[in-house]
Design a protein around this motif. Sequence first.
Motif, PDB file in Angstrom:
ATOM      1  N   SER A 140       8.287 -10.611   1.288  1.00 33.05           N
ATOM      2  CA  SER A 140       8.354  -9.307   1.929  1.00 33.05           C
ATOM      3  C   SER A 140       7.820  -8.216   1.004  1.00 33.05           C
ATOM      4  O   SER A 140       7.240  -7.242   1.457  1.00 33.05           O
ATOM      5  CB  SER A 140       9.783  -8.995   2.345  1.00 33.05           C
ATOM      6  OG  SER A 140      10.633  -9.221   1.241  1.00 33.05           O
ATOM      7  N   ARG A 148      -1.928  -3.780  -2.176  1.00 40.06           N
ATOM      8  CA  ARG A 148      -1.857  -2.340  -1.910  1.00 40.06           C
ATOM      9  C   ARG A 148      -3.296  -1.859  -1.770  1.00 40.06           C
ATOM     10  O   ARG A 148      -4.199  -2.406  -2.396  1.00 40.06           O
ATOM     11  CB  ARG A 148      -1.192  -1.608  -3.069  1.00 40.06           C
ATOM     12  CG  ARG A 148       0.264  -2.010  -3.256  1.00 40.06           C
ATOM     13  CD  ARG A 148       0.799  -1.362  -4.512  1.00 40.06           C
ATOM     14  NE  ARG A 148       2.154  -1.804  -4.775  1.00 40.06           N
ATOM     15  CZ  ARG A 148       3.151  -0.979  -5.056  1.00 40.06           C
ATOM     16  NH1 ARG A 148       2.937   0.328  -5.108  1.00 40.06           N
ATOM     17  NH2 ARG A 148       4.343  -1.449  -5.302  1.00 40.06           N
ATOM     18  N   TRP A 149      -3.503  -0.823  -0.976  1.00 36.93           N
ATOM     19  CA  TRP A 149      -4.860  -0.354  -0.699  1.00 36.93           C
ATOM     20  C   TRP A 149      -5.578   0.041  -1.993  1.00 36.93           C
ATOM     21  O   TRP A 149      -5.049   0.801  -2.802  1.00 36.93           O
ATOM     22  CB  TRP A 149      -4.823   0.845   0.244  1.00 36.93           C
ATOM     23  CG  TRP A 149      -4.428   0.480   1.637  1.00 36.93           C
ATOM     24  CD1 TRP A 149      -3.186   0.583   2.191  1.00 36.93           C
ATOM     25  CD2 TRP A 149      -5.283  -0.058   2.661  1.00 36.93           C
ATOM     26  NE1 TRP A 149      -3.205   0.146   3.502  1.00 36.93           N
ATOM     27  CE2 TRP A 149      -4.478  -0.252   3.813  1.00 36.93           C
ATOM     28  CE3 TRP A 149      -6.643  -0.390   2.718  1.00 36.93           C
ATOM     29  CZ2 TRP A 149      -4.993  -0.759   5.012  1.00 36.93           C
ATOM     30  CZ3 TRP A 149      -7.156  -0.900   3.901  1.00 36.93           C
ATOM     31  CH2 TRP A 149      -6.335  -1.080   5.032  1.00 36.93           C
ATOM     32  N   ARG A 199      -0.576   2.848  -6.244  1.00 35.22           N
ATOM     33  CA  ARG A 199      -1.259   2.514  -4.984  1.00 35.22           C
ATOM     34  C   ARG A 199      -0.272   2.461  -3.823  1.00 35.22           C
ATOM     35  O   ARG A 199       0.875   2.070  -4.006  1.00 35.22           O
ATOM     36  CB  ARG A 199      -1.939   1.144  -5.090  1.00 35.22           C
ATOM     37  CG  ARG A 199      -3.116   1.114  -6.040  1.00 35.22           C
ATOM     38  CD  ARG A 199      -3.653  -0.304  -6.105  1.00 35.22           C
ATOM     39  NE  ARG A 199      -4.753  -0.430  -7.054  1.00 35.22           N
ATOM     40  CZ  ARG A 199      -5.305  -1.589  -7.376  1.00 35.22           C
ATOM     41  NH1 ARG A 199      -4.880  -2.712  -6.817  1.00 35.22           N
ATOM     42  NH2 ARG A 199      -6.301  -1.647  -8.237  1.00 35.22           N
ATOM     43  N   THR A 200      -0.764   2.780  -2.642  1.00 35.23           N
ATOM     44  CA  THR A 200       0.084   2.744  -1.457  1.00 35.23           C
ATOM     45  C   THR A 200      -0.211   1.482  -0.647  1.00 35.23           C
ATOM     46  O   THR A 200      -1.322   0.964  -0.678  1.00 35.23           O
ATOM     47  CB  THR A 200      -0.136   3.988  -0.573  1.00 35.23           C
ATOM     48  OG1 THR A 200       0.645   3.860   0.605  1.00 35.23           O
ATOM     49  CG2 THR A 200      -1.597   4.149  -0.155  1.00 35.23           C
ATOM     50  N   TYR A 201       0.794   0.959   0.049  1.00 35.00           N
ATOM     51  CA  TYR A 201       0.481  -0.121   0.986  1.00 35.00           C
ATOM     52  C   TYR A 201       0.664   0.310   2.423  1.00 35.00           C
ATOM     53  O   TYR A 201       0.475  -0.460   3.341  1.00 35.00           O
ATOM     54  CB  TYR A 201       1.237  -1.416   0.679  1.00 35.00           C
ATOM     55  CG  TYR A 201       2.678  -1.277   0.284  1.00 35.00           C
ATOM     56  CD1 TYR A 201       3.026  -1.303  -1.062  1.00 35.00           C
ATOM     57  CD2 TYR A 201       3.667  -1.141   1.228  1.00 35.00           C
ATOM     58  CE1 TYR A 201       4.346  -1.176  -1.454  1.00 35.00           C
ATOM     59  CE2 TYR A 201       4.995  -1.014   0.838  1.00 35.00           C
ATOM     60  CZ  TYR A 201       5.324  -1.023  -0.499  1.00 35.00           C
ATOM     61  OH  TYR A 201       6.621  -0.903  -0.886  1.00 35.00           O
ATOM     62  N   ALA A 202       1.032   1.560   2.624  1.00 33.53           N
ATOM     63  CA  ALA A 202       1.198   2.067   3.995  1.00 33.53           C
ATOM     64  C   ALA A 202      -0.091   2.727   4.453  1.00 33.53           C
ATOM     65  O   ALA A 202      -0.711   3.478   3.701  1.00 33.53           O
ATOM     66  CB  ALA A 202       2.331   3.076   4.034  1.00 33.53           C
ATOM     67  N   VAL A 203      -0.481   2.434   5.659  1.00 38.04           N
ATOM     68  CA  VAL A 203      -1.726   3.002   6.160  1.00 38.04           C
ATOM     69  C   VAL A 203      -1.568   4.510   6.389  1.00 38.04           C
ATOM     70  O   VAL A 203      -2.528   5.272   6.252  1.00 38.04           O
ATOM     71  CB  VAL A 203      -2.219   2.231   7.405  1.00 38.04           C
ATOM     72  CG1 VAL A 203      -1.744   2.856   8.682  1.00 38.04           C
ATOM     73  CG2 VAL A 203      -3.733   2.113   7.394  1.00 38.04           C
ATOM     74  N   ASP A 204      -0.355   4.957   6.664  1.00 37.35           N
ATOM     75  CA  ASP A 204      -0.109   6.394   6.832  1.00 37.35           C
ATOM     76  C   ASP A 204      -0.387   7.137   5.530  1.00 37.35           C
ATOM     77  O   ASP A 204      -0.937   8.237   5.531  1.00 37.35           O
ATOM     78  CB  ASP A 204       1.359   6.655   7.228  1.00 37.35           C
ATOM     79  CG  ASP A 204       1.654   6.153   8.624  1.00 37.35           C
ATOM     80  OD1 ASP A 204       0.693   5.773   9.320  1.00 37.35           O
ATOM     81  OD2 ASP A 204       2.832   6.127   8.999  1.00 37.35           O
ATOM     82  N   GLY A 205       0.030   6.523   4.430  1.00 35.22           N
ATOM     83  CA  GLY A 205      -0.208   7.124   3.120  1.00 35.22           C
ATOM     84  C   GLY A 205      -1.695   7.285   2.888  1.00 35.22           C
ATOM     85  O   GLY A 205      -2.169   8.295   2.362  1.00 35.22           O
ATOM     86  N   GLU A 208      -3.212  10.122   4.738  1.00 36.33           N
ATOM     87  CA  GLU A 208      -2.925  11.394   4.072  1.00 36.33           C
ATOM     88  C   GLU A 208      -3.975  11.676   3.000  1.00 36.33           C
ATOM     89  O   GLU A 208      -4.457  12.797   2.876  1.00 36.33           O
ATOM     90  CB  GLU A 208      -1.550  11.311   3.434  1.00 36.33           C
ATOM     91  CG  GLU A 208      -0.766  12.593   3.515  1.00 36.33           C
ATOM     92  CD  GLU A 208       0.685  12.321   3.196  1.00 36.33           C
ATOM     93  OE1 GLU A 208       1.093  12.707   2.086  1.00 36.33           O
ATOM     94  OE2 GLU A 208       1.381  11.706   4.027  1.00 36.33           O
ATOM     95  N   ILE A 239      -3.156  -8.721   3.043  1.00 33.70           N
ATOM     96  CA  ILE A 239      -1.966  -8.695   3.901  1.00 33.70           C
ATOM     97  C   ILE A 239      -1.140  -9.928   3.563  1.00 33.70           C
ATOM     98  O   ILE A 239      -1.620 -11.063   3.688  1.00 33.70           O
ATOM     99  CB  ILE A 239      -2.353  -8.693   5.396  1.00 33.70           C
ATOM    100  CG1 ILE A 239      -3.179  -7.433   5.697  1.00 33.70           C
ATOM    101  CG2 ILE A 239      -1.117  -8.762   6.283  1.00 33.70           C
ATOM    102  CD1 ILE A 239      -3.836  -7.464   7.058  1.00 33.70           C
TER     103      ILE A 239
END
Length: 302
Positions: A140, A148-149, A199-205, A208, A239
């Motif tokens: 998880s 992460r992106w 780094r972010t792994y949320a696409v919302d981040g 932004e 992923i």
Amino acid sequence: MKWRKYFERRLDRGRAARVYHEFECTRGYAAYHAFCQQAWARERPPTPDRGLVHDGYMALDAMSPAAAAGLLERCRRGATPEYLKKDTRNLRGFRVRDEELAEALAAAALSPAVDAAIAGWFGAEYLVHWLTVSETPPGSAPASVSFRWHCDRGPRQHLKLIVYLNDGSEHGGGTAFLARADSLAVAASGYLFGRAKRRTYAVDGLAEYAGRPVTPWQPPTGAGAAVLFEPSTIVHVGIMPTRAPRYALTLCLLPSPLPWREALARGTRSDLMDEDLWHGHAAELLERLAMPEDAARLRGAA
Ligand SMILES: O=C(O)CCC(=O)C(=O)O
Ligand SMILES: [Fe+2]
């Protein structure tokens, strides 16, 4: 406000340009690419794929599911997964020590359609800088910084090919990408090449950073399916599989004055366990190819 300062410090709008400059100018990868283009001597040179040029990625069928399963079986035979990259525990899989196996993996992945897409994009022959057969167990939490992106550090003159060796419907993992325009919008924010833990792994981040909604693209992940992309300019993310381990064959590709088989035979493949990810200077490739005069010229041109 304090949080704003913190947020802005991790962004550096000049950083991506400095990374590209270091590889392409200081380390000579741009001049090396030009040298390889001049040396190109194919009778029927393939033209660049329009999707790859426009978006920075394309989906391909590299091999049949049976061929993918057969290669995975061959890698697993008598081997236990181990770390693949020095100084990090982020990448695990089957280390390819054997040149025959390396050649078999590359030959299967570099089918005629894949070969044409790669050579067409480089406008040159190309070589396998390194290859890995990775195993990513389900989990998880993001296992590594690749989940992460991010963009990969390196010259813009390089490509990556990921071949999924087991079916995505079995494991639930894959890879996602932002097309070139969205990737450039993220790059303009100064997000790229920052510290990995930022780094972010949320696409919302990510949206932004881009300052607008972004729509990630996911290639098909059937066994033997592949994705070819520009890793240092196209923002991407692994992923995590959810149900079973994901197995992938990854090839890092650089231009070459000689076809990949010849380059492989001359020893240009790096093993990430003993070697740095990148050459100090691209002329090292020409030295490994036994082209010392061209190497000297390239170093002189730097
Ligand atoms: O494993 C993946 O799906 C992507 C990994 C990655 O970031 C890369 O190969 O550059
Ligand atoms: Fe990456």
